[in-house]
Design a protein around this motif. Structure first.
Motif, short mmCIF file in Angstrom:
data_model
loop_
_atom_site.label_atom_id
_atom_site.label_comp_id
_atom_site.label_asym_id
_atom_site.label_seq_id
_atom_site.Cartn_x
_atom_site.Cartn_y
_atom_site.Cartn_z
N LEU A 104 -60.97 39.53 -5.99
CA LEU A 104 -60.55 40.30 -7.16
C LEU A 104 -59.07 40.60 -7.07
N ALA A 105 -58.34 40.31 -8.16
CA ALA A 105 -56.89 40.40 -8.14
C ALA A 105 -56.38 41.83 -8.06
N GLY A 106 -57.10 42.76 -8.68
CA GLY A 106 -56.69 44.15 -8.62
C GLY A 106 -55.82 44.59 -9.78
N ARG A 107 -55.40 45.84 -9.67
CA ARG A 107 -54.64 46.50 -10.74
C ARG A 107 -53.30 46.95 -10.16
N PRO A 108 -52.23 46.15 -10.35
CA PRO A 108 -50.97 46.45 -9.69
C PRO A 108 -50.26 47.70 -10.19
N GLY A 109 -50.48 48.10 -11.43
CA GLY A 109 -49.78 49.25 -11.98
C GLY A 109 -48.67 48.81 -12.91
N PRO A 110 -48.31 49.64 -13.87
CA PRO A 110 -47.36 49.23 -14.92
C PRO A 110 -45.95 48.96 -14.40
N ALA A 111 -45.58 49.50 -13.24
CA ALA A 111 -44.22 49.29 -12.73
C ALA A 111 -44.10 48.04 -11.87
N ALA A 112 -45.21 47.36 -11.62
CA ALA A 112 -45.19 46.19 -10.73
C ALA A 112 -44.49 45.01 -11.39
N ASP A 113 -43.86 44.17 -10.57
CA ASP A 113 -43.21 42.96 -11.04
C ASP A 113 -44.25 41.86 -11.18
N PRO A 114 -44.52 41.37 -12.40
CA PRO A 114 -45.56 40.35 -12.57
C PRO A 114 -45.34 39.10 -11.73
N ASP A 148 -62.74 46.53 -20.22
CA ASP A 148 -63.55 47.17 -19.17
C ASP A 148 -62.68 47.67 -18.03
N VAL A 149 -61.64 46.92 -17.68
CA VAL A 149 -60.79 47.28 -16.54
C VAL A 149 -59.33 47.23 -16.98
N PRO A 150 -58.84 48.27 -17.63
CA PRO A 150 -57.44 48.27 -18.07
C PRO A 150 -56.49 48.09 -16.89
N GLY A 151 -55.47 47.25 -17.10
CA GLY A 151 -54.47 47.04 -16.06
C GLY A 151 -54.81 45.98 -15.05
N PHE A 152 -55.98 45.35 -15.17
CA PHE A 152 -56.35 44.30 -14.22
C PHE A 152 -55.36 43.14 -14.35
N PHE A 153 -54.92 42.59 -13.22
CA PHE A 153 -53.83 41.61 -13.26
C PHE A 153 -54.25 40.33 -13.98
N LEU A 154 -55.41 39.79 -13.66
CA LEU A 154 -55.90 38.58 -14.33
C LEU A 154 -56.76 39.01 -15.51
N ASP A 155 -56.11 39.29 -16.63
CA ASP A 155 -56.81 39.87 -17.78
C ASP A 155 -57.19 38.82 -18.83
N ARG A 156 -57.05 37.55 -18.48
CA ARG A 156 -57.51 36.44 -19.31
C ARG A 156 -57.60 35.20 -18.44
N LEU A 157 -58.05 34.10 -19.01
CA LEU A 157 -58.32 32.91 -18.22
C LEU A 157 -57.06 32.22 -17.71
N ALA A 158 -56.05 32.04 -18.57
CA ALA A 158 -54.91 31.18 -18.25
C ALA A 158 -54.22 31.53 -16.93
N PRO A 159 -53.91 32.82 -16.65
CA PRO A 159 -53.24 33.10 -15.38
C PRO A 159 -54.11 32.84 -14.16
N ALA A 160 -55.43 32.93 -14.30
CA ALA A 160 -56.30 32.60 -13.17
C ALA A 160 -56.25 31.11 -12.88
N VAL A 161 -56.31 30.29 -13.94
CA VAL A 161 -56.22 28.84 -13.77
C VAL A 161 -54.87 28.48 -13.14
N ARG A 162 -53.82 29.12 -13.63
CA ARG A 162 -52.49 28.85 -13.08
C ARG A 162 -52.42 29.18 -11.59
N ALA A 163 -52.96 30.33 -11.20
CA ALA A 163 -52.90 30.73 -9.79
C ALA A 163 -53.66 29.76 -8.90
N VAL A 164 -54.84 29.32 -9.33
CA VAL A 164 -55.63 28.38 -8.54
C VAL A 164 -54.88 27.06 -8.40
N ARG A 165 -54.30 26.59 -9.48
CA ARG A 165 -53.59 25.31 -9.42
C ARG A 165 -52.35 25.40 -8.53
#
Length: 273
Positions: A104-114, A148-165
């Protein structure tokens, strides 16, 4: 495709060791557990063996759940804690015989650098895959909807696919939860096609209430057909909130099995590592 019960969310009327047998009696083919770490691994493994139920997936520890943590994978300042979590997961995964673990990627917080969070996630996924591959275990990462989980880092499919690749390890995949993806992606079938061969594990619940399938808006027959076209032929895990007692709401099981047959999944590839 075979159907597993997530016994962290189902059969909660019973103690966790008793849920293996309850899942078998209800007609499931296997189980998954979100966080088994409050129990001895060997005790859970014995309960699974006694019930004849394979354990197909567990999560890597996600931090301090009581303090609001929802994962560690994308938290740049907690890489050492993530590595310790992977180390804690390994003996459980081995004892339970799982072939998939979920990060699980987690919730970095609004001040975190993406960008820093993405880099941390890529490195952490690669580390987890390198640690678990010798045991024949594939590492998943899961996008989770922000409703369901506001602030979760992977909040849609595309960034998860990008991270795996970008992590570039053959032992990595995407955990594709039909419920979460139906809430974030404009077209569920297109999202399945986008993830394609990276899909390593599938979970489901219906929208919008995250209850039993066929009680909401998801076209399960269409989703199963899309999974078959993508070549997925592995586990489907029921991870939903029962509207009542779990045992009283299982009328969907034969209907879903019929939909699996209709999807022609038997001709699809297996996602085994």
């Amino acid at each position: 495709m075979r159907i597993a019960a997530n016994i962290s969310m189902l059969f909660t009327e019973l103690a966790l060791p008793q849920r293996f047998a309850a899942a078998r009696e209800a007609g499931f083919d296997g189980v998954e557990i979100q966080f088994p770490y409050e129990h001895e691994a060997e005790a859970l493994a014995a309960a699974a063996r006694a019930a004849g139920m394979p354990v197909v997936l567990i999560n890597v520890p996600a931090g301090d759940l009581a303090a609001g943590d929802v994962g560690l994978g994308a938290l740049p300042g907690r890489r050492a804690e993530f590595r310790a979590a992977v180390a804690r997961c390994i003996p459980y995964a081995r004892a339970l015989g799982v072939r998939r673990v979920n990060v699980l990627a987690g919730r970095p917080g609004p001040a975190a650098d993406p960008a820093a969070c993405h880099a941390a996630l890529v490195g952490n996924l690669r580390h987890a895959a390198e640690c678990l591959a010798p045991s024949g275990i594939r590492v998943m990462v899961e996008p989770v909807n922000p409703h369901d989980v506001p602030g979760f880092f992977l909040d849609r499919l595309a960034p998860a696919v990008r991270a795996v690749r970008e992590a570039g390890h053959p032992g990595l995949g995407v955990q594709f939860d039909l419920y979460h993806m139906a809430r974030t992606e404009p077209d569920l079938g297109a999202a399945i096609a986008e993830a394609g061969g990276l899909i390593g594990h599938v979970q489901f619940a219906d929208t919008p209430g995250r209850h039993e399938p066929f009680t909401g808006g998801i076209d399960f027959a269409g989703a199963l057909a899309a999974l078959a076209r993508a070549g997925y032929a592995d586990w489907l895990a029921a991870e939903y909130r029962p509207a009542g007692r779990t045992q009283d709401g299982l009328g969907w099981l034969p209907r879903l099995r019929a939909a699996i047959q209709g999807a022609g999944s038997g001709n699809s590839r297996s996602s085994a590592m």
